[in-house]
Design an enzyme around this catalytic site. Structure first.
Site, mmCIF file in Angstrom:
data_model
loop_
_atom_site.group_PDB
_atom_site.id
_atom_site.type_symbol
_atom_site.label_atom_id
_atom_site.label_comp_id
_atom_site.label_asym_id
_atom_site.label_seq_id
_atom_site.Cartn_x
_atom_site.Cartn_y
_atom_site.Cartn_z
ATOM 1 N N TRP A 187 -24.505 0.027 2.559
ATOM 2 C CA TRP A 187 -24.251 0.406 1.165
ATOM 3 C C TRP A 187 -24.872 1.763 0.857
ATOM 4 O O TRP A 187 -24.299 2.563 0.112
ATOM 5 C CB TRP A 187 -24.819 -0.647 0.217
ATOM 6 C CG TRP A 187 -24.617 -0.316 -1.230
ATOM 7 C CD1 TRP A 187 -23.524 -0.611 -2.002
ATOM 8 C CD2 TRP A 187 -25.522 0.379 -2.101
ATOM 9 N NE1 TRP A 187 -23.694 -0.151 -3.285
ATOM 10 C CE2 TRP A 187 -24.916 0.466 -3.374
ATOM 11 C CE3 TRP A 187 -26.793 0.936 -1.933
ATOM 12 C CZ2 TRP A 187 -25.529 1.085 -4.464
ATOM 13 C CZ3 TRP A 187 -27.400 1.552 -3.005
ATOM 14 C CH2 TRP A 187 -26.773 1.618 -4.252
ATOM 15 N N HIS A 188 -26.025 2.034 1.439
ATOM 16 C CA HIS A 188 -26.714 3.292 1.149
ATOM 17 C C HIS A 188 -26.064 4.499 1.804
ATOM 18 O O HIS A 188 -26.305 5.626 1.371
ATOM 19 C CB HIS A 188 -28.187 3.197 1.574
ATOM 20 C CG HIS A 188 -29.044 2.442 0.604
ATOM 21 N ND1 HIS A 188 -29.217 1.082 0.675
ATOM 22 C CD2 HIS A 188 -29.745 2.856 -0.478
ATOM 23 C CE1 HIS A 188 -30.005 0.689 -0.307
ATOM 24 N NE2 HIS A 188 -30.344 1.741 -1.022
ATOM 25 N N GLY A 189 -25.277 4.289 2.827
ATOM 26 C CA GLY A 189 -24.639 5.437 3.447
ATOM 27 C C GLY A 189 -23.840 5.057 4.672
ATOM 28 O O GLY A 189 -24.181 4.103 5.391
ATOM 29 N N PHE A 193 -25.418 8.201 -3.039
ATOM 30 C CA PHE A 193 -25.056 6.874 -2.565
ATOM 31 C C PHE A 193 -24.081 6.165 -3.500
ATOM 32 O O PHE A 193 -23.556 5.140 -3.168
ATOM 33 C CB PHE A 193 -26.313 6.012 -2.382
ATOM 34 C CG PHE A 193 -27.385 6.706 -1.570
ATOM 35 C CD1 PHE A 193 -27.071 7.250 -0.343
ATOM 36 C CD2 PHE A 193 -28.665 6.842 -2.054
ATOM 37 C CE1 PHE A 193 -28.040 7.899 0.414
ATOM 38 C CE2 PHE A 193 -29.650 7.480 -1.305
ATOM 39 C CZ PHE A 193 -29.320 8.006 -0.065
#
Length: 471
Positions: free
Chosen positions: A326-328, A471
């Site tokens: 999800w963060h990258g 993000f």
């Protein structure tokens, strides 16, 4: 436009609130939606189609919610929920993960001696898409579960999705948390004052602390990781840890403050995580709304901990790999999520019981673990990550490059005061002390000093974007 900018503080915000408080109650949601869309347009004006994307999301999810709500049979409800999830996550996948997938497929072709078969696809990521996708899908899933009824007003649904205080980087707010406030909320001078206080504290954290730590981290990147001494490398990753905390916590406080000024209660997103005595406790205090989202909509539906030990372990692994992803769209984020999973698995196997029994040792454990895990978050290039690890642990024999004598003393001298302030403020004690005396004249003057110091720094150009905008 970012919260920590002169144009936001002295142009957008005064005009928005002047009109907001002058118009009738029944028009406030409409003005909030229009103001939020303008705020978003300003951020994506080089790619105006992204404004159309979020407007289309309002209409599409209004339809999906209504269709889910009117179906009595569970299979039909599930069909419309699936359509809604595919629509929302489809856009997120296209913009955020499609390029990552095609690059890795092409890499596999090249390893087998074949040319890359898929064209590269790397569009600019729409600002805030990870956050507003999670928000609107939580709405659809709650309607599906009959936890909430489908919203009858597309205006209220659009206001919920686009509300500018938390549109770009959260906190992630579920519809049930603000549904009643969208219909009726209290506007008062005391709410305005409290919101301004919270906003100013967050602004101070961002401009005075996070941006300073960001400058330090940029200095180290400019020097090159292979030229860092071991003490400076450790100082660097501690600095990055403080930067990401004050950056994101500052944003969350500003979002809460802006919401309070408009009569909304935006949920808490941080609870002094650097005071945690275990990694498990840390992630109950850090980005609380994201953790709640994964627990409610991924972990529990998979079975949570009410299943076999093996299935429970797989559920944890799924959550933490998804948290990393999800963060990258990068392997370092997946590795970061996997490392967090292993740490918390060990804690659940018995380590946390010992940490809870020995808080002093637990704090030492976290003082090492927090910056170490953030290293895998901070550096996306695995070759550079390997170099930095070699600098942190020279006994591994992987360190290389010329090291300049006295580099640690030089940067500690330059950034020592901001490190001292960051280490004190991350404990939460200064904030608690301020809250105790916030109505006293010294506290009011201190807050005014913080605000104008921030304005001066922004005038000098210290209005860096928030880290979580990426993000």
């Amino acid at each position: 436009m970012v919260f920590s900018s002169l144009e936001f503080l002295f142009m957008f915000l005064p005009i928005f609130f002047l009109i907001y408080f002058l118009i009738p109650e029944g028009r406030k949601n409409l003005w909030l939606l229009l103001g939020s869309l303008f705020f978003y347009w300003y951020g994506v004006k080089d790619h105006p189609v992204y404004l159309l994307l979020i407007i289309a999301s309002i209409g599409a999810n209004d339809l999906f919610g209504r269709k889910i709500s009117v179906q009595e049979e569970i299979p039909r409800r599930r069909i419309w929920l699936t359509i809604g999830l595919v629509y929302n996550f489809g856009w997120l996948f296209l913009f955020k993960y499609a390029g990552f997938l095609t690059d890795n497929i092409n890499s596999l072709f090249k390893l087998s001696g074949q040319p890359g078969a898929l064209p590269g696809f790397h569009p600019v990521l729409p600002v805030g898409i990870s956050f507003y996708t999670f928000q609107i899908t939580s709405y659809l899933m709650d309607v599906y579960r009959k936890k909430i009824p489908a919203e009858e007003s597309i205006l209220r649904l659009g206001t919920y999705l686009c509300m500018f205080p938390q549109l770009i980087a959260g906190p992630i707010v579920t519809y049930s948390e603000v549904a009643q406030q969208l219909k009726e909320r209290v506007h008062s001078l005391s709410n305005m004052e409290e919101g301004l206080r919270t906003f100013t504290i967050g602004l101070g954290y961002k401009v005075l602390l996070a941006n300073s730590f960001g400058s330090f981290w940029s200095d180290l990147n400019t020097i090159g990781f292979d030229s860092l001494s071991t003490p400076l490398a450790w100082l660097g990753i501690i600095g990055y840890s403080l930067q990401i905390y004050f950056d994101f916590y500052g944003y969350s406080l500003m979002a809460m403050g802006l919401g309070h000024m408009m009569g909304f209660t935006i949920p808490e997103n941080f609870r002094f995580p650097y005071m945690a005595c275990s990694m498990t406790d840390f992630w109950r205090r850090w980005h609380i709304t994201l953790g709640s989202w994964f627990r409610e909509y991924v972990y529990i539906p998979l079975g949570g901990n009410r299943c076999s030990l093996g299935r429970h372990t797989l559920n944890m692994l799924a959550v933490w790999l998804l948290t990393g992803l999800w963060h990258g769209a990068s392997w370092n984020f997946i590795l970061w999520g996997g490392i967090l999973f292993l740490i918390m698995l060990f804690e659940k196997k018995g380590l946390k019981k010992h940490l809870d029994a020995h808080p002093a040792a637990a704090h030492i454990y976290m003082c090492f673990l927090i910056p170490f895990t953030w290293l895998f978050f901070a550096i996306t290039d695995f070759s550079q990550l390997g170099i930095y690890l070699g600098k942190l642990f020279p006994f591994l024999g992987t360190a290389s490059g010329a090291v300049y004598a006295g580099d640690f003393e030089k940067y500690l001298g330059l950034y020592g005061p901001v490190f001292a302030a960051g280490l004190v403020f991350c404990t939460g004690w200064p904030e608690k002390l301020y809250r105790k005396y916030q109505d006293k004249l010294p506290a009011i003057l201190m807050l005014l000093l913080v605000f104008w110091a921030c304005v001066y720094c922004m005038y000098l150009g210290m209005d860096d974007p928030f880290l979580y905008y990426r993000f």
